[in-house]
Design a protein around this motif. Structure first.
Motif, PDB file in Angstrom:
ATOM      1  N   VAL A  42       0.835  -1.198   0.000  1.00 26.98           N
ATOM      2  CA  VAL A  42       0.000   0.000   0.000  1.00 26.98           C
ATOM      3  C   VAL A  42       0.875   1.255   0.000  1.00 26.98           C
ATOM      4  N   GLY A  43       0.511   2.206  -0.856  1.00 28.90           N
ATOM      5  CA  GLY A  43       1.268   3.446  -0.973  1.00 28.90           C
ATOM      6  C   GLY A  43       2.413   3.379  -1.957  1.00 28.90           C
ATOM      7  N   TYR A  44       2.639   2.196  -2.515  1.00 30.65           N
ATOM      8  CA  TYR A  44       3.725   2.016  -3.491  1.00 30.65           C
ATOM      9  C   TYR A  44       3.156   1.427  -4.783  1.00 30.65           C
ATOM     10  N   THR A  45       3.774   1.783  -5.891  1.00 27.81           N
ATOM     11  CA  THR A  45       3.362   1.229  -7.178  1.00 27.81           C
ATOM     12  C   THR A  45       3.908  -0.187  -7.346  1.00 27.81           C
ATOM     13  N   VAL A  46       3.025  -1.111  -7.671  1.00 26.71           N
ATOM     14  CA  VAL A  46       3.437  -2.474  -7.996  1.00 26.71           C
ATOM     15  C   VAL A  46       3.417  -2.590  -9.513  1.00 26.71           C
ATOM     16  N   GLU A  47       4.546  -2.880 -10.105  1.00 22.55           N
ATOM     17  CA  GLU A  47       4.628  -2.938 -11.555  1.00 22.55           C
ATOM     18  C   GLU A  47       3.771  -4.072 -12.118  1.00 22.55           C
ATOM     19  N   SER A  48       3.158  -3.799 -13.258  1.00 25.79           N
ATOM     20  CA  SER A  48       2.308  -4.817 -13.899  1.00 25.79           C
ATOM     21  C   SER A  48       3.091  -6.096 -14.167  1.00 25.79           C
ATOM     22  N   ALA A  49       4.333  -5.947 -14.631  1.00 29.76           N
ATOM     23  CA  ALA A  49       5.153  -7.123 -14.924  1.00 29.76           C
ATOM     24  C   ALA A  49       5.391  -7.955 -13.672  1.00 29.76           C
ATOM     25  N   THR A  50       5.579  -7.294 -12.534  1.00 30.12           N
ATOM     26  CA  THR A  50       5.782  -8.000 -11.266  1.00 30.12           C
ATOM     27  C   THR A  50       4.541  -8.795 -10.890  1.00 30.12           C
ATOM     28  N   ILE A  51       3.371  -8.164 -11.036  1.00 25.16           N
ATOM     29  CA  ILE A  51       2.117  -8.839 -10.704  1.00 25.16           C
ATOM     30  C   ILE A  51       1.914 -10.069 -11.586  1.00 25.16           C
ATOM     31  N   MET A  52       2.155  -9.906 -12.873  1.00 21.02           N
ATOM     32  CA  MET A  52       1.906 -11.011 -13.799  1.00 21.02           C
ATOM     33  C   MET A  52       2.875 -12.170 -13.601  1.00 21.02           C
ATOM     34  N   GLN A  53       4.112 -11.859 -13.278  1.00 26.50           N
ATOM     35  CA  GLN A  53       5.056 -12.932 -12.986  1.00 26.50           C
ATOM     36  C   GLN A  53       4.676 -13.652 -11.706  1.00 26.50           C
ATOM     37  N   LEU A  54       4.200 -12.902 -10.717  1.00 23.42           N
ATOM     38  CA  LEU A  54       3.809 -13.486  -9.441  1.00 23.42           C
ATOM     39  C   LEU A  54       2.598 -14.402  -9.601  1.00 23.42           C
ATOM     40  N   ILE A  55       1.606 -13.949 -10.369  1.00 22.80           N
ATOM     41  CA  ILE A  55       0.352 -14.678 -10.458  1.00 22.80           C
ATOM     42  C   ILE A  55       0.340 -15.700 -11.587  1.00 22.80           C
ATOM     43  N   TRP A  56       0.886 -15.309 -12.764  1.00 19.45           N
ATOM     44  CA  TRP A  56       0.783 -16.177 -13.932  1.00 19.45           C
ATOM     45  C   TRP A  56       2.129 -16.687 -14.450  1.00 19.45           C
ATOM     46  N   GLN A  57       3.237 -16.222 -13.858  1.00 17.17           N
ATOM     47  CA  GLN A  57       4.591 -16.600 -14.296  1.00 17.17           C
ATOM     48  C   GLN A  57       4.881 -16.205 -15.744  1.00 17.17           C
ATOM     49  N   ASP A  89       4.517 -12.557 -18.720  1.00 16.34           N
ATOM     50  CA  ASP A  89       4.061 -11.221 -19.062  1.00 16.34           C
ATOM     51  C   ASP A  89       3.784 -11.232 -20.563  1.00 16.34           C
ATOM     52  N   ASP A  90       2.501 -11.327 -20.928  1.00 19.15           N
ATOM     53  CA  ASP A  90       2.135 -11.334 -22.335  1.00 19.15           C
ATOM     54  C   ASP A  90       0.831 -10.564 -22.506  1.00 19.15           C
ATOM     55  N   PRO A  91       0.437 -10.268 -23.749  1.00 18.28           N
ATOM     56  CA  PRO A  91      -0.782  -9.468 -23.960  1.00 18.28           C
ATOM     57  C   PRO A  91      -2.032 -10.072 -23.341  1.00 18.28           C
ATOM     58  N   TYR A  92      -2.149 -11.403 -23.334  1.00 18.24           N
ATOM     59  CA  TYR A  92      -3.329 -12.041 -22.749  1.00 18.24           C
ATOM     60  C   TYR A  92      -3.395 -11.776 -21.245  1.00 18.24           C
ATOM     61  N   SER A  93      -2.254 -11.925 -20.577  1.00 15.93           N
ATOM     62  CA  SER A  93      -2.216 -11.694 -19.136  1.00 15.93           C
ATOM     63  C   SER A  93      -2.472 -10.233 -18.808  1.00 15.93           C
ATOM     64  N   ARG A  94      -1.941  -9.313 -19.617  1.00 11.94           N
ATOM     65  CA  ARG A  94      -2.144  -7.882 -19.367  1.00 11.94           C
ATOM     66  C   ARG A  94      -3.625  -7.521 -19.478  1.00 11.94           C
TER      67      ARG A  94
END
Length: 226
Positions: A168-183, A185-190
């Motif tokens: 909270v209060g910090y930006t979490v990069e989209s790439a970080t989220i996608m690697q964490l959840i889906w392993q 980073d591709d257009p479908y995951s975005r």
């Protein structure tokens, strides 16, 4: 004790190849060739992880997944699909799927995905997180508000919200989220991620102190006004 995987696939040749590969890697494997029998197998024997083809006779993989989520909200569910349309992929995640793999795929990639899902499903000792007036129970996948009650979340929604809360209060990069959840980073995951963020904003709407901000081109930040 070996993890048990339920494989639901109507292509008998592919089912045999996957089953033998998983067994060589040390897994116990249960098989079914349609969604109805897959559901019966899970209700009878359970499983530590489910692999399900989407297009199957008698009951497709998505419908089977919906019914399994009524029995168990936490068992990892990986869909095998020949489809690549965003709507189909999003539907799989929204009904509680944890990952998908597009056909054709390499067996090594399937094994890597399975092991990642099993690791992520290990019980977390601290499963309750607070944000504003809300409490997230990660293990139960529930978001509660003292006046508005409880909302059931999909596993993806719960894990995404937890990641935003702990940062909270910090930006979490989209790439970080996608690697964490889906392993990956591709257009479908975005596109899937954008949809889940929209749903989280809707769930959190009853606390005006909470904002879920899109940092365009970077990621997302959850903030709470004091």
């Amino acid at each position: 004790m070996s993890d048990t995987i339920l494989l639901v696939e109507d292509d008998s040749t592919l089912s045999m190849i996957i089953s033998e590969t998983l067994q060589r890697d040390g897994f116990d494997v249960l098989t079914a060739d349609n969604g109805e029998d897959g559901l019966k197998q899970f209700a009878r024997h359970g499983a530590d992880l489910i692999i399900a083809d989407v297009m199957m006779p008698r009951m497709d993989g998505f419908e089977m997944g919906r019914k399994i989520r009524q029995i168990n909200r936490n068992v990892p569910l990986l869909f095998l699909t020949a489809k690549s349309e965003i709507d189909d992929i999003v539907e799989g995640f929204e009904l509680g799927g944890n990952d998908y793999l597009k056909k054709p795929f390499k067996m090594l990639e399937l094994i890597v995905r399975i092991k990642a899902l099993l690791r992520r499903n290990v019980h977390d000792e601290d499963n309750r997180f607070e944000i504003g007036k809300y409490t997230l129970d990660l293990s139960m996948q529930m978001l509660s508000h003292p006046d508005k009650g409880i909302v059931g979340l999909s596993l993806i929604e719960a894990k995404l919200l937890k990641e935003l809360i702990v940062n909270v209060g910090y930006t979490v990069e989209s790439a970080t989220i996608m690697q964490l959840i889906w392993q990956r980073d591709d257009p479908y995951s975005r596109n899937s991620l954008h949809g889940f963020i929209h749903k989280l904003r809707h769930y959190l709407r009853h606390d005006q102190s909470i904002s879920l901000i899109n940092q365009r081109g970077i990621g997302y930040m959850l903030t709470v006004k004091s």
